[in-house]
Design a protein around this motif. Structure first.
Motif, PDB file in Angstrom:
ATOM      1  N   VAL A   1      15.181 -36.910  49.662  1.00  0.00           N
ATOM      2  CA  VAL A   1      16.235 -35.995  50.109  1.00  0.00           C
ATOM      3  C   VAL A   1      17.570 -36.709  49.912  1.00  0.00           C
ATOM      4  O   VAL A   1      17.739 -37.850  50.330  1.00  0.00           O
ATOM      5  CB  VAL A   1      16.053 -35.596  51.589  1.00  0.00           C
ATOM      6  CG1 VAL A   1      17.211 -34.735  52.064  1.00  0.00           C
ATOM      7  CG2 VAL A   1      14.723 -34.874  51.796  1.00  0.00           C
ATOM      8  N   MET A   2      18.501 -36.012  49.251  1.00  0.00           N
ATOM      9  CA  MET A   2      19.823 -36.591  49.003  1.00  0.00           C
ATOM     10  C   MET A   2      20.902 -35.623  49.460  1.00  0.00           C
ATOM     11  O   MET A   2      20.765 -34.413  49.315  1.00  0.00           O
ATOM     12  CB  MET A   2      19.996 -36.906  47.514  1.00  0.00           C
ATOM     13  CG  MET A   2      19.057 -38.003  47.043  1.00  0.00           C
ATOM     14  SD  MET A   2      19.224 -38.386  45.281  1.00  0.00           S
ATOM     15  CE  MET A   2      20.823 -39.197  45.256  1.00  0.00           C
ATOM     16  N   THR A   3      21.986 -36.189  49.996  1.00  0.00           N
ATOM     17  CA  THR A   3      23.142 -35.393  50.410  1.00  0.00           C
ATOM     18  C   THR A   3      24.165 -35.385  49.271  1.00  0.00           C
ATOM     19  O   THR A   3      24.026 -36.132  48.288  1.00  0.00           O
ATOM     20  CB  THR A   3      23.816 -35.996  51.657  1.00  0.00           C
ATOM     21  OG1 THR A   3      24.339 -37.289  51.307  1.00  0.00           O
ATOM     22  CG2 THR A   3      22.845 -36.094  52.832  1.00  0.00           C
ATOM     23  N   ILE A   4      25.208 -34.604  49.438  1.00  0.00           N
ATOM     24  CA  ILE A   4      26.293 -34.605  48.458  1.00  0.00           C
ATOM     25  C   ILE A   4      26.918 -35.997  48.386  1.00  0.00           C
ATOM     26  O   ILE A   4      27.203 -36.504  47.299  1.00  0.00           O
ATOM     27  CB  ILE A   4      27.334 -33.509  48.773  1.00  0.00           C
ATOM     28  CG1 ILE A   4      26.743 -32.145  48.386  1.00  0.00           C
ATOM     29  CG2 ILE A   4      28.649 -33.764  48.046  1.00  0.00           C
ATOM     30  CD1 ILE A   4      27.657 -30.964  48.575  1.00  0.00           C
ATOM     31  N   THR A   5      27.101 -36.636  49.526  1.00  0.00           N
ATOM     32  CA  THR A   5      27.639 -38.000  49.525  1.00  0.00           C
ATOM     33  C   THR A   5      26.725 -38.928  48.730  1.00  0.00           C
ATOM     34  O   THR A   5      27.196 -39.724  47.910  1.00  0.00           O
ATOM     35  CB  THR A   5      27.820 -38.521  50.966  1.00  0.00           C
ATOM     36  OG1 THR A   5      28.742 -37.670  51.649  1.00  0.00           O
ATOM     37  CG2 THR A   5      28.334 -39.945  50.990  1.00  0.00           C
TER      38      THR A   5
ATOM     39  N   VAL B   1      26.004 -28.672  41.553  1.00  0.00           N
ATOM     40  CA  VAL B   1      25.751 -27.220  41.596  1.00  0.00           C
ATOM     41  C   VAL B   1      24.357 -26.957  42.155  1.00  0.00           C
ATOM     42  O   VAL B   1      24.171 -26.107  43.036  1.00  0.00           O
ATOM     43  CB  VAL B   1      25.914 -26.593  40.196  1.00  0.00           C
ATOM     44  CG1 VAL B   1      25.458 -25.139  40.191  1.00  0.00           C
ATOM     45  CG2 VAL B   1      27.357 -26.705  39.724  1.00  0.00           C
ATOM     46  N   LEU B   2      23.374 -27.695  41.661  1.00  0.00           N
ATOM     47  CA  LEU B   2      22.004 -27.540  42.172  1.00  0.00           C
ATOM     48  C   LEU B   2      21.936 -27.844  43.661  1.00  0.00           C
ATOM     49  O   LEU B   2      21.300 -27.108  44.428  1.00  0.00           O
ATOM     50  CB  LEU B   2      21.041 -28.464  41.425  1.00  0.00           C
ATOM     51  CG  LEU B   2      20.576 -28.019  40.061  1.00  0.00           C
ATOM     52  CD1 LEU B   2      19.739 -29.116  39.408  1.00  0.00           C
ATOM     53  CD2 LEU B   2      19.782 -26.736  40.153  1.00  0.00           C
ATOM     54  N   LEU B   3      22.572 -28.917  44.067  1.00  0.00           N
ATOM     55  CA  LEU B   3      22.510 -29.300  45.480  1.00  0.00           C
ATOM     56  C   LEU B   3      23.189 -28.257  46.362  1.00  0.00           C
ATOM     57  O   LEU B   3      22.673 -27.910  47.418  1.00  0.00           O
ATOM     58  CB  LEU B   3      23.152 -30.668  45.694  1.00  0.00           C
ATOM     59  CG  LEU B   3      22.805 -31.305  47.037  1.00  0.00           C
ATOM     60  CD1 LEU B   3      22.735 -32.813  46.916  1.00  0.00           C
ATOM     61  CD2 LEU B   3      23.758 -30.907  48.119  1.00  0.00           C
TER      62      LEU B   3
ATOM     63  N   HIS C   1      15.926 -31.765  48.234  1.00  0.00           N
ATOM     64  CA  HIS C   1      14.910 -32.674  47.691  1.00  0.00           C
ATOM     65  C   HIS C   1      15.219 -32.941  46.221  1.00  0.00           C
ATOM     66  O   HIS C   1      15.705 -32.066  45.507  1.00  0.00           O
ATOM     67  CB  HIS C   1      13.521 -32.064  47.821  1.00  0.00           C
ATOM     68  CG  HIS C   1      13.023 -32.058  49.224  1.00  0.00           C
ATOM     69  ND1 HIS C   1      12.365 -33.125  49.777  1.00  0.00           N
ATOM     70  CD2 HIS C   1      13.104 -31.122  50.197  1.00  0.00           C
ATOM     71  CE1 HIS C   1      12.055 -32.837  51.029  1.00  0.00           C
ATOM     72  NE2 HIS C   1      12.502 -31.628  51.305  1.00  0.00           N
ATOM     73  N   TYR C   2      14.930 -34.162  45.778  1.00  0.00           N
ATOM     74  CA  TYR C   2      15.155 -34.565  44.388  1.00  0.00           C
ATOM     75  C   TYR C   2      13.859 -35.070  43.767  1.00  0.00           C
ATOM     76  O   TYR C   2      12.965 -35.541  44.472  1.00  0.00           O
ATOM     77  CB  TYR C   2      16.246 -35.651  44.309  1.00  0.00           C
ATOM     78  CG  TYR C   2      17.592 -35.022  44.131  1.00  0.00           C
ATOM     79  CD1 TYR C   2      18.144 -34.875  42.879  1.00  0.00           C
ATOM     80  CD2 TYR C   2      18.271 -34.498  45.221  1.00  0.00           C
ATOM     81  CE1 TYR C   2      19.362 -34.237  42.708  1.00  0.00           C
ATOM     82  CE2 TYR C   2      19.480 -33.867  45.059  1.00  0.00           C
ATOM     83  CZ  TYR C   2      20.017 -33.732  43.803  1.00  0.00           C
ATOM     84  OH  TYR C   2      21.204 -33.088  43.637  1.00  0.00           O
ATOM     85  N   PRO C   3      13.771 -34.999  42.431  1.00  0.00           N
ATOM     86  CA  PRO C   3      12.575 -35.489  41.737  1.00  0.00           C
ATOM     87  C   PRO C   3      12.569 -37.018  41.691  1.00  0.00           C
ATOM     88  O   PRO C   3      13.216 -37.621  40.840  1.00  0.00           O
ATOM     89  CB  PRO C   3      12.696 -34.872  40.339  1.00  0.00           C
ATOM     90  CG  PRO C   3      14.168 -34.693  40.140  1.00  0.00           C
ATOM     91  CD  PRO C   3      14.738 -34.411  41.508  1.00  0.00           C
ATOM     92  N   THR C   4      11.854 -37.624  42.589  1.00  0.00           N
ATOM     93  CA  THR C   4      11.881 -39.085  42.724  1.00  0.00           C
ATOM     94  C   THR C   4      11.259 -39.811  41.529  1.00  0.00           C
ATOM     95  O   THR C   4      11.505 -40.997  41.346  1.00  0.00           O
ATOM     96  CB  THR C   4      11.151 -39.519  44.012  1.00  0.00           C
ATOM     97  OG1 THR C   4       9.832 -38.979  43.994  1.00  0.00           O
ATOM     98  CG2 THR C   4      11.907 -39.019  45.239  1.00  0.00           C
ATOM     99  N   ARG C   5      10.488 -39.109  40.711  1.00  0.00           N
ATOM    100  CA  ARG C   5       9.897 -39.750  39.533  1.00  0.00           C
ATOM    101  C   ARG C   5      10.886 -39.838  38.377  1.00  0.00           C
ATOM    102  O   ARG C   5      10.626 -40.527  37.402  1.00  0.00           O
ATOM    103  CB  ARG C   5       8.638 -38.989  39.101  1.00  0.00           C
ATOM    104  CG  ARG C   5       7.502 -39.128  40.120  1.00  0.00           C
ATOM    105  CD  ARG C   5       6.279 -38.332  39.747  1.00  0.00           C
ATOM    106  NE  ARG C   5       5.799 -38.717  38.425  1.00  0.00           N
ATOM    107  CZ  ARG C   5       5.007 -37.952  37.684  1.00  0.00           C
ATOM    108  NH1 ARG C   5       4.607 -36.779  38.125  1.00  0.00           N
ATOM    109  NH2 ARG C   5       4.621 -38.353  36.498  1.00  0.00           N
ATOM    110  N   TRP C   6      12.013 -39.161  38.463  1.00  0.00           N
ATOM    111  CA  TRP C   6      12.974 -39.147  37.370  1.00  0.00           C
ATOM    112  C   TRP C   6      13.849 -40.379  37.339  1.00  0.00           C
ATOM    113  O   TRP C   6      14.314 -40.794  36.283  1.00  0.00           O
ATOM    114  CB  TRP C   6      13.853 -37.901  37.459  1.00  0.00           C
ATOM    115  CG  TRP C   6      13.195 -36.662  36.961  1.00  0.00           C
ATOM    116  CD1 TRP C   6      11.859 -36.381  36.956  1.00  0.00           C
ATOM    117  CD2 TRP C   6      13.833 -35.522  36.392  1.00  0.00           C
ATOM    118  NE1 TRP C   6      11.627 -35.143  36.445  1.00  0.00           N
ATOM    119  CE2 TRP C   6      12.831 -34.589  36.090  1.00  0.00           C
ATOM    120  CE3 TRP C   6      15.148 -35.197  36.140  1.00  0.00           C
ATOM    121  CZ2 TRP C   6      13.113 -33.353  35.520  1.00  0.00           C
ATOM    122  CZ3 TRP C   6      15.425 -33.963  35.574  1.00  0.00           C
ATOM    123  CH2 TRP C   6      14.410 -33.065  35.267  1.00  0.00           C
TER     124      TRP C   6
END
Length: 178
Positions: free
Chosen positions: A151-155, A64-66, A139-144
């Motif tokens: 950067v991540m795609t739906i795939t 949903v966020l993506l 963009h995603y929180p890489t520290r998590w």
């Protein structure tokens, strides 16, 4: 076959492999195995198994966020990811505490059923994805998590929980880990 179609097939196979392995781990674990500490975490095997399941459960809200941020200007997602990265400490606490209660609430039998349910749901969702949406990114929180990339795609997101699963599988100290 398009690259997306190949990705779908691969993701389906990865999720099924994890589902089968999860059941083997649960089915072969003794109560003593489940209470044993893991290698490299503060969890027991049962708690880590719940954490591995939870990696798949989280995909639904992350999708949903993506979908939301993937349609906004890239700067919005970058700011959101920075905000989430700044909250890494509270996330780590919740990430640790969740499996403590989750494993007790679900127990072995319900964890297996929950895994089946979430994998079946992810299979249906992946099959329903439009080709054009598979490339949506944010963009995603890489520290998590070490498997979150900038950067991540739906795939990528559909592949994430199995990477997470495989990493933590190696930390289990069950008699039968295969």
């Amino acid at each position: 076959m398009s690259e997306s179609a190949l990705d779908r097939k691969t993701v389906h196979e990865e999720m099924e492999r994890a589902r089968t392995l999860f059941h083997q781990l649960l089915d072969h674990a003794t109560e003593s195995d489940l209470r044993r500490p893991t290698d490299g975490t503060r969890w027991t095997n049962e708690q880590l198994l719940f954490h591995m399941l939870f990696g798949y459960i989280l995909i639904r809200p992350l999708l949903v966020l993506l979908r939301t941020f993937g349609r906004l200007p890239r700067g919005a997602g970058r700011i959101f990811a920075r905000l989430l990265n700044s909250g890494t400490r509270p996330f780590d606490v919740v990430n640790y505490l969740g499996p403590l209660g989750g494993a007790k609430v679900l127990g072995r039998r319900r964890m297996g059923k929950a895994f089946d349910h979430v994998i079946a749901d992810l299979h249906r969702r992946l099959d329903a994805e439009r080709e054009s949406d598979l490339a949506l990114s944010m963009h995603y929180p890489t520290r998590w998590d070490p498997y979150f990339r900038d950067v991540m795609t739906i795939t990528d997101l559909y592949r994430y929980p199995t990477q997470h699963f495989d990493f933590h599988r190696r930390q289990l100290t069950l008699t039968c880990r295969r």
